[in-house]
Design a protein around this motif. Structure first.
Motif, PDB file in Angstrom:
ATOM      1  N   TYR A  25       0.738  -1.231   0.114  1.00  0.00           N
ATOM      2  CA  TYR A  25      -0.030   0.020   0.179  1.00  0.00           C
ATOM      3  C   TYR A  25       0.902   1.159   0.095  1.00  0.00           C
ATOM      4  N   LEU A  26       0.419   2.224  -0.823  1.00  0.00           N
ATOM      5  CA  LEU A  26       1.096   3.796  -0.646  1.00  0.00           C
ATOM      6  C   LEU A  26       0.679   4.278   0.508  1.00  0.00           C
ATOM      7  N   LEU A  27       1.341   4.817   1.310  1.00  0.00           N
ATOM      8  CA  LEU A  27       0.899   5.456   2.629  1.00  0.00           C
ATOM      9  C   LEU A  27       0.544   7.018   2.323  1.00  0.00           C
ATOM     10  N   LEU A  28      -0.622   7.411   2.579  1.00  0.00           N
ATOM     11  CA  LEU A  28      -0.693   8.885   2.470  1.00  0.00           C
ATOM     12  C   LEU A  28      -1.416   9.347   3.728  1.00  0.00           C
ATOM     13  N   ASP A  29      -0.962  10.910   3.911  1.00  0.00           N
ATOM     14  CA  ASP A  29      -1.592  11.485   5.216  1.00  0.00           C
ATOM     15  C   ASP A  29      -3.297  11.445   4.943  1.00  0.00           C
ATOM     16  N   GLY A  30      -3.943  12.027   5.935  1.00  0.00           N
ATOM     17  CA  GLY A  30      -5.341  12.363   5.973  1.00  0.00           C
ATOM     18  C   GLY A  30      -5.916  12.984   4.644  1.00  0.00           C
ATOM     19  N   THR A  31      -5.163  13.813   4.161  1.00  0.00           N
ATOM     20  CA  THR A  31      -5.476  14.723   3.121  1.00  0.00           C
ATOM     21  C   THR A  31      -5.388  13.910   1.799  1.00  0.00           C
ATOM     22  N   VAL A  54       5.052  -0.878  11.292  1.00  0.00           N
ATOM     23  CA  VAL A  54       4.113   0.205  11.620  1.00  0.00           C
ATOM     24  C   VAL A  54       2.868  -0.509  11.655  1.00  0.00           C
ATOM     25  N   TRP A  55       2.029  -0.011  12.622  1.00  0.00           N
ATOM     26  CA  TRP A  55       0.620   0.006  12.993  1.00  0.00           C
ATOM     27  C   TRP A  55       0.047   1.224  12.571  1.00  0.00           C
ATOM     28  N   VAL A  56      -0.927   1.374  11.700  1.00  0.00           N
ATOM     29  CA  VAL A  56      -1.374   2.593  11.276  1.00  0.00           C
ATOM     30  C   VAL A  56      -2.900   2.438  11.448  1.00  0.00           C
ATOM     31  N   ILE A  57      -3.582   3.648  11.883  1.00  0.00           N
ATOM     32  CA  ILE A  57      -5.048   3.554  11.875  1.00  0.00           C
ATOM     33  C   ILE A  57      -5.195   4.522  10.564  1.00  0.00           C
ATOM     34  N   ALA A  58      -6.030   3.854   9.606  1.00  0.00           N
ATOM     35  CA  ALA A  58      -5.998   4.133   8.305  1.00  0.00           C
ATOM     36  C   ALA A  58      -7.417   3.815   7.668  1.00  0.00           C
ATOM     37  N   SER A  59      -7.699   4.388   6.298  1.00  0.00           N
ATOM     38  CA  SER A  59      -8.876   3.817   5.477  1.00  0.00           C
ATOM     39  C   SER A  59      -8.035   3.493   4.305  1.00  0.00           C
ATOM     40  N   TYR A  60      -9.016   2.624   3.664  1.00  0.00           N
ATOM     41  CA  TYR A  60      -8.388   2.052   2.498  1.00  0.00           C
ATOM     42  C   TYR A  60      -8.884   3.053   1.170  1.00  0.00           C
ATOM     43  N   GLN A  61      -8.183   3.050   0.272  1.00  0.00           N
ATOM     44  CA  GLN A  61      -8.406   3.734  -1.028  1.00  0.00           C
ATOM     45  C   GLN A  61      -8.199   3.069  -2.230  1.00  0.00           C
ATOM     46  N   ALA A  62      -8.689   2.719  -3.274  1.00  0.00           N
ATOM     47  CA  ALA A  62      -8.104   2.274  -4.415  1.00  0.00           C
ATOM     48  C   ALA A  62      -7.904   3.502  -5.383  1.00  0.00           C
ATOM     49  N   ARG A  63      -6.833   3.565  -5.939  1.00  0.00           N
ATOM     50  CA  ARG A  63      -6.427   4.562  -7.030  1.00  0.00           C
ATOM     51  C   ARG A  63      -6.091   3.785  -8.403  1.00  0.00           C
ATOM     52  N   GLY A  64      -7.037   3.532  -9.091  1.00  0.00           N
ATOM     53  CA  GLY A  64      -6.906   2.747 -10.306  1.00  0.00           C
ATOM     54  C   GLY A  64      -6.575   1.404  -9.689  1.00  0.00           C
ATOM     55  N   ARG A  66      -3.816   0.879  -7.980  1.00  0.00           N
ATOM     56  CA  ARG A  66      -2.882   1.222  -6.867  1.00  0.00           C
ATOM     57  C   ARG A  66      -3.770   1.059  -5.735  1.00  0.00           C
ATOM     58  N   HIS A  67      -3.376   0.272  -4.398  1.00  0.00           N
ATOM     59  CA  HIS A  67      -3.897   0.291  -3.193  1.00  0.00           C
ATOM     60  C   HIS A  67      -3.313   1.348  -2.311  1.00  0.00           C
ATOM     61  N   THR A  68      -3.874   2.168  -1.579  1.00  0.00           N
ATOM     62  CA  THR A  68      -3.567   3.160  -0.726  1.00  0.00           C
ATOM     63  C   THR A  68      -4.197   3.228   0.590  1.00  0.00           C
ATOM     64  N   LEU A  69      -3.391   3.763   1.469  1.00  0.00           N
ATOM     65  CA  LEU A  69      -4.120   3.781   2.988  1.00  0.00           C
ATOM     66  C   LEU A  69      -3.778   5.292   3.133  1.00  0.00           C
ATOM     67  N   ARG A  70      -5.061   6.010   3.509  1.00  0.00           N
ATOM     68  CA  ARG A  70      -5.065   7.213   4.165  1.00  0.00           C
ATOM     69  C   ARG A  70      -4.989   7.147   5.634  1.00  0.00           C
ATOM     70  N   VAL A  71      -3.633   7.546   6.208  1.00  0.00           N
ATOM     71  CA  VAL A  71      -3.352   7.347   7.557  1.00  0.00           C
ATOM     72  C   VAL A  71      -4.002   8.527   8.426  1.00  0.00           C
TER      73      VAL A  71
END
Length: 88
Positions: A25-31, A54-64, A66-71
């Motif tokens: 997963y690509l890790l992103l900030d809340g924005t 790392v343990w992150v509190i995040a929500s999953y999003q797909a960008r095409g 690509r798997h991403t997590l908004r942390v």
């Protein structure tokens, strides 16, 4: 909550899940910005050649494809890998 091993790549910080599938997963900030996640990391996690889990509190999003997590926050950070095959 998502758990995985951190890795710095060209597109930003990624996390490889601690499971058999090892989904990345690509890790992103809340924005939704990759550079914002870098600012969330403590200095020790940014050192070259060091492995961190790392343990992150995040929500999953797909960008095409690509798997991403908004942390929203980093819950825990520990030195070392969580992947069994790397520990053996």
């Amino acid at each position: 909550m998502f758990i995985g091993t951190l890795e710095k790549r060209a597109e930003g910080w990624t996390m490889t899940r601690c499971d058999l599938a090892k989904e990345r997963y690509l890790l992103l900030d809340g924005t939704g910005k990759a550079e914002g996640f870098t600012a969330m990391l403590p200095a020790q996690a940014k050192r070259e050649g060091k492995s961190f889990t790392v343990w992150v509190i995040a929500s999953y999003q797909a960008r095409g494809a690509r798997h991403t997590l908004r942390v929203s926050r980093i819950h825990q950070l520990e030195p070392g890998s969580c992947h069994l095959d790397e520990l053996l």
